[in-house]
Scaffold this active site. Structure first.
Site, PDB file in Angstrom:
ATOM      1  N   LEU A 104       0.887  -1.166   0.000  1.00 39.87           N
ATOM      2  CA  LEU A 104       0.000   0.000   0.000  1.00 39.87           C
ATOM      3  C   LEU A 104       0.921   1.211   0.000  1.00 39.87           C
ATOM      4  O   LEU A 104       1.978   1.197   0.637  1.00 39.87           O
ATOM      5  CB  LEU A 104      -0.882   0.032   1.251  1.00 39.87           C
ATOM      6  CG  LEU A 104      -2.046  -0.959   1.333  1.00 39.87           C
ATOM      7  CD1 LEU A 104      -2.777  -0.812   2.667  1.00 39.87           C
ATOM      8  CD2 LEU A 104      -3.032  -0.787   0.183  1.00 39.87           C
ATOM      9  N   ASP A 105       0.490   2.287  -0.670  1.00 43.80           N
ATOM     10  CA  ASP A 105       1.322   3.489  -0.702  1.00 43.80           C
ATOM     11  C   ASP A 105       1.466   4.086   0.700  1.00 43.80           C
ATOM     12  O   ASP A 105       0.609   3.885   1.559  1.00 43.80           O
ATOM     13  CB  ASP A 105       0.669   4.573  -1.578  1.00 43.80           C
ATOM     14  CG  ASP A 105       0.474   4.102  -3.004  1.00 43.80           C
ATOM     15  OD1 ASP A 105       1.260   3.258  -3.456  1.00 43.80           O
ATOM     16  OD2 ASP A 105      -0.471   4.596  -3.643  1.00 43.80           O
ATOM     17  N   TYR A 106       2.490   4.893   0.843  1.00 45.00           N
ATOM     18  CA  TYR A 106       2.730   5.655   2.074  1.00 45.00           C
ATOM     19  C   TYR A 106       1.459   6.431   2.478  1.00 45.00           C
ATOM     20  O   TYR A 106       1.076   6.481   3.632  1.00 45.00           O
ATOM     21  CB  TYR A 106       3.883   6.632   1.783  1.00 45.00           C
ATOM     22  CG  TYR A 106       4.338   7.499   2.912  1.00 45.00           C
ATOM     23  CD1 TYR A 106       5.061   6.956   3.966  1.00 45.00           C
ATOM     24  CD2 TYR A 106       4.080   8.872   2.905  1.00 45.00           C
ATOM     25  CE1 TYR A 106       5.511   7.765   4.996  1.00 45.00           C
ATOM     26  CE2 TYR A 106       4.534   9.683   3.931  1.00 45.00           C
ATOM     27  CZ  TYR A 106       5.244   9.119   4.970  1.00 45.00           C
ATOM     28  OH  TYR A 106       5.696   9.912   5.994  1.00 45.00           O
ATOM     29  N   THR A 108      -1.669   5.746   1.590  1.00 41.76           N
ATOM     30  CA  THR A 108      -2.903   4.933   1.563  1.00 41.76           C
ATOM     31  C   THR A 108      -3.028   4.239   2.907  1.00 41.76           C
ATOM     32  O   THR A 108      -2.036   3.821   3.494  1.00 41.76           O
ATOM     33  CB  THR A 108      -2.814   3.849   0.459  1.00 41.76           C
ATOM     34  OG1 THR A 108      -2.629   4.483  -0.800  1.00 41.76           O
ATOM     35  CG2 THR A 108      -4.074   3.004   0.410  1.00 41.76           C
ATOM     36  N   ARG A 192      -4.891   5.246  -7.989  1.00 40.37           N
ATOM     37  CA  ARG A 192      -4.648   6.687  -8.188  1.00 40.37           C
ATOM     38  C   ARG A 192      -4.504   7.013  -9.674  1.00 40.37           C
ATOM     39  O   ARG A 192      -5.048   8.004 -10.162  1.00 40.37           O
ATOM     40  CB  ARG A 192      -3.381   7.126  -7.437  1.00 40.37           C
ATOM     41  CG  ARG A 192      -3.549   7.083  -5.929  1.00 40.37           C
ATOM     42  CD  ARG A 192      -2.235   7.361  -5.210  1.00 40.37           C
ATOM     43  NE  ARG A 192      -2.303   6.876  -3.846  1.00 40.37           N
ATOM     44  CZ  ARG A 192      -2.856   7.535  -2.840  1.00 40.37           C
ATOM     45  NH1 ARG A 192      -3.361   8.725  -3.021  1.00 40.37           N
ATOM     46  NH2 ARG A 192      -2.910   7.002  -1.638  1.00 40.37           N
TER      47      ARG A 192
END
Ligand code: URA
Length: 248
Positions: A104-106, A108, A192
């Site tokens: 997961l992104d930073y 998210t 995104r």
């Protein structure tokens, strides 16, 4: 019984199978004192002495499966070049070296599974498995039926066309829209990029489910062990070929 070295390493919790292959290729792994760089090399886990960076692998590693509600501001890699907090900083008091399945992104938040079962990680993250992942997102502007259609047909993101995905409009908030998005691929920053492709920048993103695993009552930053039934389900997913298997 002889098995591939990287498979045994992954099952003993060294890292994911792909990462184990890198360790072997980089000359970090010895079997009975000899450095092995060949990926097809086979070992007997009960008889052979395997070391990684000269540390002996213990055979009694218990498999651990954790579900975390990741907050924003943590990275999902195990180490960060900028020294930012990692999701492992949130998991205390477990006697095992776990690593995230997927990422997961930073920026998210939401559902992340961590395990020391490298073999399961390998299976679950393999693109052929098409596992549904659902995200709750706040997106800029008012989404409409055209956007739902674009998601269904597939979108061009960079040099890639996404496979059909689901966009569900939940409600409007001022000039923005709250949606659920279900994808089954795992490209970098895919949600995104898909939203940008239809002109709706993502303002907030949270993963709410993987297959039928959900966050339930878990608060941000909290984690719990998976139940035996959930672990069995994940193993079925690892071998599942289609949606029907995910729902059963
Ligand atoms: N898609 C994204 O864009 N970011 C995530 O963290 C997960 C899916």
């Amino acid at each position: 019984m002889k098995e591939r070295l990287q498979k045994v390493m992954a099952e003993l919790g060294v890292a994911s199978r792909r990462k184990c292959e890198e360790l072997i290729a980089d000359g970090k792994v010895k079997v009975n004192g000899t450095t092995i760089t060949e990926l097809g090399f086979k070992v007997d886990r009960d008889l052979d002495k395997i070391t990684v960076n000269d540390k002996l692998l213990k055979m009694e590693n218990k498999k651990i499966y954790i579900l975390l509600n990741k907050p924003i501001g943590y990275i999902t890699s195990v180490k960060d070049q900028f020294d930012r907090p990692t999701v492992l900083d949130l998991i205390k008091n477990i006697n095992a070296r776990v690593f995230p399945i997927g990422r997961l992104d930073y920026d998210t938040e939401g559902l992340l599974i961590l395990t020391n079962d490298g073999e399961l990680t390998y299976k679950i993250t393999h693109p052929k498995h098409n596992i549904n992942k659902t995200y709750r997102a706040l997106i800029k502007g008012a989404a409409d039926d055209k956007d739902i259609d674009s998601f269904r047909k597939g979108l061009r993101i960079e040099d890639y066309i996404t496979s059909p995905a689901k966009l569900e409009i939940l409600w409007y908030e001022k000039n923005n829209t709250v949606v659920n998005i279900t994808i089954h691929e795992g490209k970098n920053r895919q949600v995104r990029k898909m939203c940008s492709a239809i002109g709706h920048e993502v303002l907030k993103l949270k993963r709410i489910s993987i297959g039928k695993l959900t966050l339930g009552e878990l608060k941000l930053g909290q984690w719990r062990h998976l139940t035996d039934e959930e672990i069995r389900y994940l193993h079925v997913l690892g071998g599942a070929k289609n949606d029907t298997d995910q729902k059963s």
